[in-house]
Design a protein around this motif. Structure first.
Motif, PDB file in Angstrom:
ATOM      1  N   HIS A 101      45.233  39.098  42.466  1.00  0.00           N
ATOM      2  CA  HIS A 101      44.018  40.161  42.131  1.00  0.00           C
ATOM      3  C   HIS A 101      43.200  40.797  43.254  1.00  0.00           C
ATOM      4  CE1 HIS A 101      40.629  37.406  41.866  1.00  0.00           C
ATOM      5  NE2 HIS A 101      41.556  36.579  41.337  1.00  0.00           N
ATOM      6  N   MET A 131      40.133  36.203  45.712  1.00  0.00           N
ATOM      7  CA  MET A 131      41.245  35.440  46.158  1.00  0.00           C
ATOM      8  C   MET A 131      41.774  36.270  47.397  1.00  0.00           C
ATOM      9  SD  MET A 131      44.719  36.473  44.078  1.00  0.00           S
ATOM     10  CE  MET A 131      44.965  35.200  42.836  1.00  0.00           C
ATOM     11  N   GLU A 164      41.690  41.507  37.192  1.00  0.00           N
ATOM     12  CA  GLU A 164      41.779  39.935  36.750  1.00  0.00           C
ATOM     13  C   GLU A 164      40.632  39.316  36.230  1.00  0.00           C
ATOM     14  OE1 GLU A 164      42.254  35.841  36.640  1.00  0.00           O
ATOM     15  OE2 GLU A 164      41.088  36.988  37.857  1.00  0.00           O
ATOM     16  N   GLU A 165      39.436  39.598  37.043  1.00  0.00           N
ATOM     17  CA  GLU A 165      38.192  38.961  36.640  1.00  0.00           C
ATOM     18  C   GLU A 165      37.634  39.461  35.318  1.00  0.00           C
ATOM     19  OE1 GLU A 165      37.446  36.281  38.099  1.00  0.00           O
ATOM     20  OE2 GLU A 165      38.033  36.483  40.213  1.00  0.00           O
ATOM     21  N   GLU A 189      45.828  32.189  43.287  1.00  0.00           N
ATOM     22  CA  GLU A 189      44.610  31.789  43.021  1.00  0.00           C
ATOM     23  C   GLU A 189      44.221  30.544  43.806  1.00  0.00           C
ATOM     24  OE1 GLU A 189      42.106  32.958  41.038  1.00  0.00           O
ATOM     25  OE2 GLU A 189      43.231  34.363  39.666  1.00  0.00           O
TER      26      GLU A 189
HETATM   27 ZN   LIG Z   1      40.794  34.641  40.999  1.00  0.00          ZN
END
Ligand SMILES: [Zn+2]
Length: 402
Positions: A101, A131, A164-165, A189
């Protein structure tokens, strides 16, 4: 060090030599907080440029429409940034999925915007571990694999999503589509622990908004004519809390609504997060939520609308998953890295990939820690280490060793 073939040795060396630290420094300087749309658009362009050194067809795909409930109980549209999607050799016999992400938890107005060295080899900065470091590792590994004669044995898709978060609601369908009929998936991740330990089983996670409509009335003259939405929401929260058991967490995080003290409130919105450990517990929890909503609605004479759901399905360890973890562990051992794994309470896109029946190791990214805080750090020596681990893992899948 264990046994590496010449091909493996050269790929591993090549991956580790990629300019990952420079990339992390450059990428972390750009704010890409989850809903910072201009920042995400710039970030997507930077990644599109970086990943265009790989073969295949790269596009930036619009996010799927996402709805949320606001504090007044209204359904509103939420915008997300575009997602990067790369497709390489779709005709190859063995197909893999790589995901990461581009968003971080740090919004544009957050105090945490810059990198700094904590000590030699330890870099502090927004997204250095979660990330942007992981994306540098993914790219380095794929470049090394592409420079190698084995690459033709595999095809793959890369997805770098923008949300994603915040639960991947705008990209979940894209990921699920890409996961279809893949042999395995790797997600970047950061490791579960700073020593490189991978995350194994993960619970699922669901976010719910319960909109309660009661009836307002004068708090002194005719309160009996009112239907108190705040009290009904509180009762809903208490009853949902009663579902907590081994394998299920329930966290009522907020009640919005209400007004002046002399008015019976006619609106409340209750926000709840629930994390089931297994698909069975998730299914049971769904049923119980419906029951509780129905009971509270009748007993309190209010209307309750439930929004949201389990956006992250549970990711239990399966035999197929164990096999993929075993392959990564062996690759680590052959590189002189000790790789273990443990269950964790966190969730990520690995949950959604696993729910498609595809084995996934979702912590192939860097070693680091304190993510989602201003103390987030990356152990920069892990960039080369993890790129080597990924490259070797991918080559061995290409050789049919999974
Ligand atoms: Zn992450």
């Amino acid at each position: 060090m264990g046994e590496l073939s010449n091909i493996e040795q050269s790929a591993v060396e090549r991956a580790a030599a990629e300019p990952m630290l420079d990339q992390v420094l450059e990428w972390s300087a750009l704010n890409s907080g989850s809903r910072n749309l201009p920042g995400l658009e710039r970030m997507a362009a930077v990644f599109a440029d970086a990943f265009s050194v790989l073969p295949g067809r790269l596009e930036l795909v619009d996010a799927a429409p996402v709805e949320a409930v606001d504090a007044e109980g209204r359904t509103i549209a939420i915008e997300h940034g575009r997602n990067l999607h790369l497709k390489v050799r779709p005709e190859a016999p063995s197909q893999l999925l790589f995901t990461g992400h581009m968003d971080t938890v740090f919004a544009l107005d957050h105090a945490f915007q810059q990198t700094r060295w904590l000590e030699d080899g330890v870099l502090n900065g927004p997204g250095v571990a979660d990330m942007k470091g992981g994306l540098a590792v993914m790219l380095a590994a794929l470049k090394a694999v592409e420079s190698n004669g084995m690459a033709d044995a595999i095809g793959y898709e890369v997805i770098i999503n923008s949300d994603e978060e915040v639960g991947s609601l705008g990209s979940a369908a894209l990921i699920a589509e890409a996961a279809r009929s893949k042999r395995a998936a790797l997600t970047y991740e950061p490791s579960a622990l700073p020593d490189g330990t991978l995350a194994a089983a993960r619970p699922g996670s669901g976010n719910f908004s319960f909109v309660v409509h009661g009836k307002s009335a004068h708090a002194g003259r005719n309160p009996e004519d009112g239907r108190n939405a705040i009290v009904a929401a509180a009762e809903l929260a208490l009853r949902l809390e009663g579902l907590i058991r081994d394998g299920l967490t329930v966290n009522s995080s907020r009640i919005e609504g209400g007004g002046p003290s002399n008015v019976v409130p006619d609106l409340a919105v209750l926000r709840v997060n629930m994390r089931p450990r297994t698909p069975e517990i998730e299914a049971e929890a769904k049923r119980q939520i419906e029951e509780i909503v129905a009971v509270v609605a009748v007993e309190r004479d209010v209307a309750i609308h439930a929004h949201g759901g389990f956006g992250r399905p549970p990711k239990p360890m399966t035999a197929e998953m164990e096999k993929l973890f075993g392959l990564v562990k062996q690759a680590g051992a052959d590189l002189g890295q000790q790789i273990g794994w443990k269950a964790t309470g966190g969730v990520c896109d690995g949950n959604n990939i696993a729910a498609c029946g595809v084995p996934v190791v979702d912590t192939m990214g860097v070693r680091g820690g304190k993510i989602h805080s201003m103390e987030e750090f990356l152990i920069t020596g892990s960039l080369g280490e993890r790129a080597a681990l990924s490259a070797l893992t991918i080559l061995r899948i290409a050789e049919g060793r999974l």
